[in-house]
Design an enzyme around this catalytic site. Structure first.
Site, PDB file in Angstrom:
ATOM      1  N   ARG A   1     -13.978  21.288  34.963  1.00  0.00           N
ATOM      2  CA  ARG A   1     -13.046  21.332  33.835  1.00  0.00           C
ATOM      3  C   ARG A   1     -13.584  20.530  32.654  1.00  0.00           C
ATOM      4  O   ARG A   1     -13.443  20.909  31.501  1.00  0.00           O
ATOM      5  CB  ARG A   1     -11.679  20.796  34.262  1.00  0.00           C
ATOM      6  CG  ARG A   1     -10.656  20.894  33.165  1.00  0.00           C
ATOM      7  CD  ARG A   1      -9.251  20.633  33.686  1.00  0.00           C
ATOM      8  NE  ARG A   1      -8.276  20.850  32.623  1.00  0.00           N
ATOM      9  CZ  ARG A   1      -7.385  19.952  32.252  1.00  0.00           C
ATOM     10  NH1 ARG A   1      -7.335  18.771  32.858  1.00  0.00           N
ATOM     11  NH2 ARG A   1      -6.537  20.219  31.279  1.00  0.00           N
TER      12      ARG A   1
ATOM     13  N   HIS B   1     -14.051  21.663  28.728  1.00  0.00           N
ATOM     14  CA  HIS B   1     -13.508  20.910  27.590  1.00  0.00           C
ATOM     15  C   HIS B   1     -14.624  20.419  26.671  1.00  0.00           C
ATOM     16  O   HIS B   1     -14.456  20.373  25.463  1.00  0.00           O
ATOM     17  CB  HIS B   1     -12.665  19.726  28.088  1.00  0.00           C
ATOM     18  CG  HIS B   1     -11.336  20.150  28.631  1.00  0.00           C
ATOM     19  ND1 HIS B   1     -10.220  19.349  28.601  1.00  0.00           N
ATOM     20  CD2 HIS B   1     -10.937  21.306  29.213  1.00  0.00           C
ATOM     21  CE1 HIS B   1      -9.189  19.994  29.143  1.00  0.00           C
ATOM     22  NE2 HIS B   1      -9.598  21.179  29.528  1.00  0.00           N
TER      23      HIS B   1
ATOM     24  N   ASN C   1      -6.208  15.513  27.641  1.00  0.00           N
ATOM     25  CA  ASN C   1      -7.185  14.891  28.543  1.00  0.00           C
ATOM     26  C   ASN C   1      -6.667  14.732  29.964  1.00  0.00           C
ATOM     27  O   ASN C   1      -7.368  14.198  30.814  1.00  0.00           O
ATOM     28  CB  ASN C   1      -7.575  13.510  28.015  1.00  0.00           C
ATOM     29  CG  ASN C   1      -6.425  12.525  28.079  1.00  0.00           C
ATOM     30  OD1 ASN C   1      -5.332  12.869  28.488  1.00  0.00           O
ATOM     31  ND2 ASN C   1      -6.684  11.304  27.679  1.00  0.00           N
TER      32      ASN C   1
ATOM     33  N   PRO D   1      -7.376  26.364  24.665  1.00  0.00           N
ATOM     34  CA  PRO D   1      -6.146  27.155  24.823  1.00  0.00           C
ATOM     35  C   PRO D   1      -5.140  26.427  25.722  1.00  0.00           C
ATOM     36  O   PRO D   1      -5.531  25.695  26.625  1.00  0.00           O
ATOM     37  CB  PRO D   1      -6.642  28.446  25.481  1.00  0.00           C
ATOM     38  CG  PRO D   1      -7.954  28.114  26.093  1.00  0.00           C
ATOM     39  CD  PRO D   1      -8.535  26.978  25.319  1.00  0.00           C
TER      40      PRO D   1
HETATM   41  C1  HEM Z   1      -8.622  30.279  30.036  1.00  0.00           C
HETATM   42  C2  HEM Z   1      -8.114  29.193  29.503  1.00  0.00           C
HETATM   43  C3  HEM Z   1      -7.800  27.974  30.319  1.00  0.00           C
HETATM   44  C4  HEM Z   1      -6.629  27.302  30.316  1.00  0.00           C
HETATM   45  C5  HEM Z   1      -5.409  27.613  29.480  1.00  0.00           C
HETATM   46  C6  HEM Z   1      -6.762  26.218  31.265  1.00  0.00           C
HETATM   47  C7  HEM Z   1      -5.773  25.284  31.534  1.00  0.00           C
HETATM   48  C8  HEM Z   1      -5.827  24.357  32.539  1.00  0.00           C
HETATM   49  C9  HEM Z   1      -4.778  23.429  32.855  1.00  0.00           C
HETATM   50  C10 HEM Z   1      -3.467  23.273  32.119  1.00  0.00           C
HETATM   51  C11 HEM Z   1      -5.154  22.733  33.954  1.00  0.00           C
HETATM   52  C12 HEM Z   1      -4.356  21.672  34.700  1.00  0.00           C
HETATM   53  C13 HEM Z   1      -4.651  20.297  34.215  1.00  0.00           C
HETATM   54  C14 HEM Z   1      -3.738  19.277  34.833  1.00  0.00           C
HETATM   55  O1  HEM Z   1      -2.531  19.504  34.914  1.00  0.00           O
HETATM   56  O2  HEM Z   1      -4.227  18.204  35.236  1.00  0.00           O
HETATM   57  C15 HEM Z   1      -6.461  23.208  34.308  1.00  0.00           C
HETATM   58  C16 HEM Z   1      -7.185  22.732  35.362  1.00  0.00           C
HETATM   59  C17 HEM Z   1      -8.477  23.114  35.625  1.00  0.00           C
HETATM   60  N1  HEM Z   1      -9.243  23.989  34.900  1.00  0.00           N
HETATM   61 FE1  HEM Z   1      -8.593  25.185  33.414  1.00  0.00          FE
HETATM   62  N2  HEM Z   1      -7.989  26.266  31.828  1.00  0.00           N
HETATM   63  C18 HEM Z   1      -8.669  27.316  31.279  1.00  0.00           C
HETATM   64  C19 HEM Z   1      -9.970  27.672  31.532  1.00  0.00           C
HETATM   65  C20 HEM Z   1     -10.796  26.996  32.387  1.00  0.00           C
HETATM   66  C21 HEM Z   1     -12.219  27.209  32.486  1.00  0.00           C
HETATM   67  C22 HEM Z   1     -13.024  28.156  31.615  1.00  0.00           C
HETATM   68  C23 HEM Z   1     -12.660  26.394  33.470  1.00  0.00           C
HETATM   69  C24 HEM Z   1     -14.069  26.205  33.972  1.00  0.00           C
HETATM   70  C25 HEM Z   1     -14.914  27.188  34.130  1.00  0.00           C
HETATM   71  C26 HEM Z   1     -11.517  25.674  33.985  1.00  0.00           C
HETATM   72  C27 HEM Z   1     -11.545  24.808  35.036  1.00  0.00           C
HETATM   73  C28 HEM Z   1     -10.465  24.074  35.482  1.00  0.00           C
HETATM   74  C29 HEM Z   1     -10.491  23.240  36.681  1.00  0.00           C
HETATM   75  C30 HEM Z   1     -11.649  23.110  37.658  1.00  0.00           C
HETATM   76  C31 HEM Z   1      -9.249  22.618  36.756  1.00  0.00           C
HETATM   77  C32 HEM Z   1      -8.776  21.621  37.818  1.00  0.00           C
HETATM   78  C33 HEM Z   1      -8.966  20.215  37.309  1.00  0.00           C
HETATM   79  C34 HEM Z   1      -8.552  19.155  38.302  1.00  0.00           C
HETATM   80  O3  HEM Z   1      -8.481  19.407  39.509  1.00  0.00           O
HETATM   81  O4  HEM Z   1      -8.318  18.033  37.851  1.00  0.00           O
HETATM   82  N3  HEM Z   1     -10.407  26.043  33.290  1.00  0.00           N
HETATM   83  N4  HEM Z   1      -6.851  24.189  33.443  1.00  0.00           N
HETATM   84  C1  LIG Z   2      -5.304  10.266  27.779  1.00  0.00           C
HETATM   85  O1  LIG Z   2      -4.828  10.057  26.473  1.00  0.00           O
HETATM   86  C2  LIG Z   2      -3.748   9.162  26.418  1.00  0.00           C
HETATM   87  C3  LIG Z   2      -3.316   9.097  24.970  1.00  0.00           C
HETATM   88  O2  LIG Z   2      -2.901  10.340  24.536  1.00  0.00           O
HETATM   89  C4  LIG Z   2      -4.176   7.810  26.962  1.00  0.00           C
HETATM   90  O3  LIG Z   2      -3.062   6.942  26.977  1.00  0.00           O
HETATM   91  C5  LIG Z   2      -4.716   7.962  28.368  1.00  0.00           C
HETATM   92  O4  LIG Z   2      -5.235   6.740  28.831  1.00  0.00           O
HETATM   93  C6  LIG Z   2      -5.812   8.995  28.407  1.00  0.00           C
HETATM   94  N1  LIG Z   2      -6.226   9.218  29.786  1.00  0.00           N
HETATM   95  C7  LIG Z   2      -7.502   9.196  30.173  1.00  0.00           C
HETATM   96  C8  LIG Z   2      -7.727   9.445  31.630  1.00  0.00           C
HETATM   97  O5  LIG Z   2      -8.428   8.992  29.423  1.00  0.00           O
END
Ligand code: HEM
Ligand SMILES: *[C@@H]1O[C@H](CO)[C@@H](O)[C@H](O)[C@H]1NC(C)=O
Ligand SMILES: *[C@@H]1O[C@H](CO)[C@@H](O)[C@H](O)[C@H]1NC(C)=O
Ligand SMILES: *[C@@H]1O[C@H](CO)[C@@H](O)[C@H](O)[C@H]1NC(C)=O
Ligand SMILES: *[C@@H]1O[C@H](CO)[C@@H](O)[C@H](O)[C@H]1NC(C)=O
Ligand SMILES: *[C@@H]1O[C@H](CO)[C@@H](O)[C@H](O)[C@H]1NC(C)=O
Length: 323
Positions: free
Chosen positions: A62, A66, A94, A163
């Site tokens: 992820r 980003h 983040n 997005p």
């Molecule tokens: C298509 C648009 C995308 C959207 C809207 C999106 C959105 C999100 C969101 C909201 C999360 C959850 C974060 C959280 O609650 O901590 C997430 C997690 C994740 N995303 Fe996406 N994502 C997108 C595309 C991608 C792409 C292109 C990749 C990598 C190729 C990716 C890899 C991941 C991974 C691996 C996680 C899990 C992170 C974790 O376990 O902490 N995402 N994504």
């Molecule tokens: C994410 O951003 C918030 C401020 O928007 C900050 O307080 C927080 O420490 C940040 N988290 C990480 C893991 O960097």
């Protein structure tokens, strides 16, 4: 005859000159001479860390997304905020990125082996590949190298470039298209959601208040919705669930199977079924072999977005800080 040969020669020389002037592209084994053990050092530290903490694979994958979508793949995501600047990693989006310490550990090892040579942007590209590949004990895709590190990281750049999980298909399509990526890349890369976690608030409006009338998203499988409601209360911003309900730590094609069964967790996952072309790609990618091949190709394109090469940018001495 002679004339044609020399014209060809001039053309070849000009082409070479143009690519040198443009800073040169990424290439295989960029560090072969300057830091021959670079890729081995990255892999050994990543595999050691991921073996203890498997969730790092999702964190790095992820983080790579980003990084590349905000100012290109220049490791701007790794820069710490300073007194005068709030950096990307501290933006609202983040949530739950982690593993910065591991990248810094790799950077220190590489600075000892070959000072000021290997960029943090390349470290992240290699580390995200190696972290995901750990379960297979062999690299899943090829990473071209030669990226350099950016010197700017602004929290304010994040929102407009990443997005939201509530995006519809046309928003996703245009977000990827602005980065030079196609609908095919969008569908393939969404497969990154085969591993990792999401916080309840990234999807709970689908369960409790989809259109502001206390309703549920009708496009979400009702049994799956009931399960999710058992985990997430309407106001929970803290609890996480596995995004791929069948195999949240296993990098496989089951994300696509889940999506076809209306069990994509985010609005943005479900949105892939709302476009005929994208929906066909989702179905194709339920084949694991196809998914793995395509994922490598799309990662190659994503990790080339806006890269700094040649003499642009810098090679950071620490990934958290510009030189
Ligand atoms: C298509 C648009 C995308 C959207 C809207 C999106 C959105 C999100 C969101 C909201 C999360 C959850 C974060 C959280 O609650 O901590 C997430 C997690 C994740 N995303 Fe996406 N994502 C997108 C595309 C991608 C792409 C292109 C990749 C990598 C190729 C990716 C890899 C991941 C991974 C691996 C996680 C899990 C992170 C974790 O376990 O902490 N995402 N994504
Ligand atoms: C994410 O951003 C918030 C401020 O928007 C900050 O307080 C927080 O420490 C940040 N988290 C990480 C893991 O960097
Ligand atoms: C998609 O979302 C955008 C932004 O919220 C909106 O302007 C657009 O009308 C939506 N498109 C469709 C087809 O619903
Ligand atoms: C649902 O959304 C509407 C409109 O945004 C809001 O007024 C209402 O309080 C929300 N209901 C719940 C239960 O959150
Ligand atoms: C959020 O989660 C953390 C760690 O899982 C826990 O320590 C904390 O108490 C939780 N906060 C709330 C408000 O539930
Ligand atoms: C960046 O911030 C983290 C967390 O505050 C800290 O542990 C790390 O040492 C910092 N890195 C640099 C290079 O300053």
């Amino acid at each position: 005859m002679k004339k044609i040969t020399s014209r060809v020669l001039v053309f070849v020389l000009m082409t070479a000159l143009v690519s040198v002037c443009m800073g040169g592209d990424l290439r295989k084994k960029f560090y072969e001479k300057s830091c021959p053990n670079a890729e081995t050092i990255v892999q050994s530290i990543v595999w050691k860390r991921v073996s203890i903490k498997p969730e790092l694979a999702a964190k790095f994958l992820r983080m790579q997304f980003h990084d590349c979508f905000v100012r290109g793949c220049d490791a701007s995501i790794l820069i710490n905020s300073t007194a005068g600047n709030t950096a990307e990693k501290d933006s609202g989006a983040n949530l739950s990125l982690a593993g910065y310490d591991v990248l810094e550990e790799i950077k220190s090892a590489l600075e000892s082996a070959c000072p000021s040579t290997v960029s943090c942007a390349d470290i992240l590209a290699l580390a995200s590949r190696d972290a995901v590949s750990f379960q297979f004990k062999t690299p899943l895709w090829e990473v071209l190298t030669g990226r350099r590190d950016g010197r700017v990281s602004l929290a304010s750049d994040v929102r407009g470039n990443l997005p939201s999980p509530f995006s519809n298909f046309s928003t996703l399509e245009s977000s990827f298209s602005k980065k030079g990526l196609t609908v095919h890349d969008l569908v393939v890369l969404s497969g990154g959601h085969t591993i990792g976690l999401a916080h309840c608030n990234t999807f709970s409006p689908r369960l409790y208040n989809f259109t502001g009338k206390g309703d549920q998203d009708p496009s979400l499988d009702s049994k799956y919705a009931a399960t999710l409601k058992g985990i997430c209360s309407p106001t929970d911003t803290n609890t996480t669930v596995e995004m791929d309900p069948q195999s949240g730590t296993n990098f496989d094609s089951s994300y696509f199977t889940s999506v076809t069964q209306n069990k994509g967790l985010f609005v943005s996952d479900a949105a892939l079924l709302t476009d005929r072309g994208a929906s066909n790609i989702v179905k194709e990618l339920t084949s694991q072999a196809k998914f793995f091949t395509e994922f490598g190709q799309s990662m190659k394109r994503m990790t080339a977005i806006g890269v700094l090469t040649g003499t642009t940018g810098e090679i950071r001495k620490a990934c958290g800080k510009i030189n």
